[in-house]
Scaffold this motif. Structure first.
Motif, PDB file in Angstrom:
ATOM      1  N   GLY A 177       0.823  -1.217   0.000  1.00 55.52           N
ATOM      2  CA  GLY A 177       0.000   0.000   0.000  1.00 55.52           C
ATOM      3  C   GLY A 177       0.856   1.266   0.000  1.00 55.52           C
ATOM      4  N   ARG A 178       1.887   1.256   0.833  1.00 51.84           N
ATOM      5  CA  ARG A 178       2.780   2.430   0.905  1.00 51.84           C
ATOM      6  C   ARG A 178       3.466   2.703  -0.429  1.00 51.84           C
ATOM      7  N   GLY A 179       3.875   1.627  -1.114  1.00 53.84           N
ATOM      8  CA  GLY A 179       4.551   1.785  -2.400  1.00 53.84           C
ATOM      9  C   GLY A 179       3.672   2.498  -3.412  1.00 53.84           C
ATOM     10  N   LEU A 180       2.409   2.062  -3.498  1.00 49.73           N
ATOM     11  CA  LEU A 180       1.474   2.699  -4.437  1.00 49.73           C
ATOM     12  C   LEU A 180       1.245   4.159  -4.051  1.00 49.73           C
ATOM     13  N   GLN A 181       1.124   4.409  -2.747  1.00 49.76           N
ATOM     14  CA  GLN A 181       0.883   5.765  -2.261  1.00 49.76           C
ATOM     15  C   GLN A 181       2.077   6.681  -2.544  1.00 49.76           C
ATOM     16  N   ALA A 182       3.292   6.159  -2.360  1.00 48.37           N
ATOM     17  CA  ALA A 182       4.496   6.967  -2.599  1.00 48.37           C
ATOM     18  C   ALA A 182       4.574   7.397  -4.065  1.00 48.37           C
ATOM     19  N   VAL A 183       4.178   6.496  -4.969  1.00 49.13           N
ATOM     20  CA  VAL A 183       4.162   6.842  -6.399  1.00 49.13           C
ATOM     21  C   VAL A 183       3.148   7.960  -6.642  1.00 49.13           C
ATOM     22  N   ASN A 184       1.969   7.850  -6.008  1.00 48.76           N
ATOM     23  CA  ASN A 184       0.952   8.907  -6.132  1.00 48.76           C
ATOM     24  C   ASN A 184       1.472  10.244  -5.622  1.00 48.76           C
ATOM     25  N   MET A 185       2.181  10.199  -4.503  1.00 46.33           N
ATOM     26  CA  MET A 185       2.717  11.438  -3.921  1.00 46.33           C
ATOM     27  C   MET A 185       3.720  12.102  -4.869  1.00 46.33           C
ATOM     28  N   LEU A 186       4.572  11.284  -5.488  1.00 51.70           N
ATOM     29  CA  LEU A 186       5.536  11.827  -6.443  1.00 51.70           C
ATOM     30  C   LEU A 186       4.820  12.410  -7.660  1.00 51.70           C
ATOM     31  N   ARG A 187       3.770  11.723  -8.086  1.00 49.69           N
ATOM     32  CA  ARG A 187       3.032  12.181  -9.271  1.00 49.69           C
ATOM     33  C   ARG A 187       2.272  13.481  -8.992  1.00 49.69           C
ATOM     34  N   ASN A 188       1.780  13.610  -7.756  1.00 48.92           N
ATOM     35  CA  ASN A 188       0.943  14.772  -7.415  1.00 48.92           C
ATOM     36  C   ASN A 188       1.682  15.856  -6.641  1.00 48.92           C
ATOM     37  N   GLN A 189       3.011  15.782  -6.623  1.00 44.61           N
ATOM     38  CA  GLN A 189       3.796  16.689  -5.769  1.00 44.61           C
ATOM     39  C   GLN A 189       3.490  18.172  -6.021  1.00 44.61           C
ATOM     40  N   ASP A 190       3.428  18.552  -7.297  1.00 42.79           N
ATOM     41  CA  ASP A 190       3.180  19.969  -7.620  1.00 42.79           C
ATOM     42  C   ASP A 190       1.768  20.393  -7.225  1.00 42.79           C
ATOM     43  N   LEU A 242       1.435  -0.987 -12.860  1.00 38.82           N
ATOM     44  CA  LEU A 242       1.139   0.405 -13.239  1.00 38.82           C
ATOM     45  C   LEU A 242       1.955   1.388 -12.399  1.00 38.82           C
ATOM     46  N   ALA A 243       2.118   1.077 -11.111  1.00 39.08           N
ATOM     47  CA  ALA A 243       2.904   1.950 -10.225  1.00 39.08           C
ATOM     48  C   ALA A 243       4.370   1.976 -10.668  1.00 39.08           C
ATOM     49  N   LYS A 244       4.908   0.793 -11.003  1.00 41.38           N
ATOM     50  CA  LYS A 244       6.315   0.724 -11.437  1.00 41.38           C
ATOM     51  C   LYS A 244       6.528   1.512 -12.723  1.00 41.38           C
ATOM     52  N   LYS A 245       5.601   1.371 -13.666  1.00 44.16           N
ATOM     53  CA  LYS A 245       5.751   2.090 -14.939  1.00 44.16           C
ATOM     54  C   LYS A 245       5.575   3.597 -14.749  1.00 44.16           C
ATOM     55  N   THR A 246       4.675   3.980 -13.835  1.00 42.96           N
ATOM     56  CA  THR A 246       4.488   5.411 -13.540  1.00 42.96           C
ATOM     57  C   THR A 246       5.774   5.982 -12.952  1.00 42.96           C
ATOM     58  N   LEU A 247       6.399   5.212 -12.067  1.00 46.86           N
ATOM     59  CA  LEU A 247       7.647   5.649 -11.442  1.00 46.86           C
ATOM     60  C   LEU A 247       8.738   5.850 -12.499  1.00 46.86           C
ATOM     61  N   LYS A 248       8.785   4.929 -13.462  1.00 43.15           N
ATOM     62  CA  LYS A 248       9.765   5.070 -14.556  1.00 43.15           C
ATOM     63  C   LYS A 248       9.493   6.334 -15.361  1.00 43.15           C
ATOM     64  N   ALA A 249       8.211   6.569 -15.662  1.00 47.93           N
ATOM     65  CA  ALA A 249       7.833   7.754 -16.446  1.00 47.93           C
ATOM     66  C   ALA A 249       8.216   9.029 -15.686  1.00 47.93           C
ATOM     67  N   LEU A 250       7.944   9.050 -14.378  1.00 46.57           N
ATOM     68  CA  LEU A 250       8.273  10.226 -13.558  1.00 46.57           C
ATOM     69  C   LEU A 250       9.785  10.440 -13.504  1.00 46.57           C
ATOM     70  N   ASN A 251      10.511   9.348 -13.475  1.00 53.06           N
ATOM     71  CA  ASN A 251      11.973   9.413 -13.437  1.00 53.06           C
ATOM     72  C   ASN A 251      12.532  10.058 -14.698  1.00 53.06           C
ATOM     73  N   LYS A 252      11.814   9.852 -15.810  1.00 48.28           N
ATOM     74  CA  LYS A 252      12.243  10.449 -17.093  1.00 48.28           C
ATOM     75  C   LYS A 252      11.724  11.872 -17.250  1.00 48.28           C
ATOM     76  N   GLY A 253      10.985  12.344 -16.229  1.00 41.77           N
ATOM     77  CA  GLY A 253      10.460  13.698 -16.313  1.00 41.77           C
ATOM     78  C   GLY A 253       9.101  13.790 -16.981  1.00 41.77           C
TER      79      GLY A 253
END
Length: 273
Positions: A177-190, A242-253
């Protein structure tokens, strides 16, 4: 169509409107699991909408969340819940107003576990509303992510065990659960920053937050190794991929995954399953 079947159909419709990410794997579950996980997810979404609401004051949110938490610790009185929400019924979404309906479609054998997890979550959310969501340390981050996401993992583990005796590690479930949430937090940071919410601990940058997400997604990988039931495994794999791929996308900006990539990811899992 019976009242129960109608409610079940409406639950899936509301689920589709509130969460594309979870609607896809829930729809793929067999009927018993679908109605159980669907109703449980909607119960948690109902209180999440109170916590996230842009127009309700902090005091109002705390009052609604704590009162709902108490109602969930009892038989749950739909009339008392309706009275509680009445002053805000024009502001709150349907998923929140209909919490009693989502409890109604939950099977009797698991309803108490769902109510307990949702009650703990509502109380924890109220605590963080009171703190203005100010995360200062990693311990704060762990505490917040436990209440808003780790508890989802715990509740799912309860459902798997009730369904067919599948036993999973609760700490790994919380990590999932935390892993999915952390990805959301990175995605919604702004977006979060715009509304004055800062989930990143003092002294941390984006890199540390990425490390936090990766560490917990690794726990999620371990979590699913103890699941043999194909239908449950399929459900768990989709949000994780989906969370892993989102993290990769965020990593690429990039901001997030496109819809086509979401569909191809899901199809890939289905083909390999």
């Amino acid at each position: 169509m019976s009242y129960g079947a109608t409610l079940q159909k409406e639950a899936m419709h509301i689920l589709k409107l509130t969460s594309r990410t979870f609607y896809i794997p829930i729809k793929l579950l067999n009927p018993i699991l679908r109605e159980t996980v669907g109703s449980a997810y909607l119960c948690m979404r109902a209180i999440d909408e109170i916590e996230d609401h842009e127009e309700l004051s902090s005091d109002t949110k705390q009052h609604l969340l704590r009162s709902t938490s108490q109602l969930l610790q009892t038989q749950f009185d739909p009339h008392a819940y309706q009275q509680l929400l009445k002053p805000y019924e024009n502001l709150l979404p349907e998923v929140t107003l209909r919490l009693h309906d989502w409890l109604t479609v939950c099977p009797a054998g698991i309803i108490d576990k769902v109510k307990k997890s949702t009650s703990i979550m509502a109380d924890g959310m109220a605590k963080w509303v009171e703190k203005d969501w100010i995360v200062k340390t990693k311990e704060d981050l762990d505490d917040y992510t436990y209440y808003v996401a780790g508890l989802v993992g715990v509740m799912l583990s309860d459902i798997w065990e009730w369904y067919d005796g599948t036993k999973t590690n609760r700490d790994l479930a919380i990590g999932y659960g935390r892993g999915l949430q952390a990805v959301n937090m990175l995605r919604n940071q702004d977006e979060d920053a715009e509304r004055g919410v800062h989930f990143i601990p003092n002294g941390w940058g984006r890199n540390e937050m990425f490390d936090y997400a990766h560490a917990h997604l690794e726990m999620a990988d371990k979590y699913i190794t103890s699941i043999d039931t194909k239908n449950i495994l399929l459900f768990c794999k989709i949000p994780l991929a989906l969370a892993k791929k989102t993290l990769k996308a965020l990593n690429k900006g990039e901001e997030k995954m496109g819809r086509a990539e979401v569909e191809s990811t899901v199809n890939e899992i289905l083909e390999n399953h």
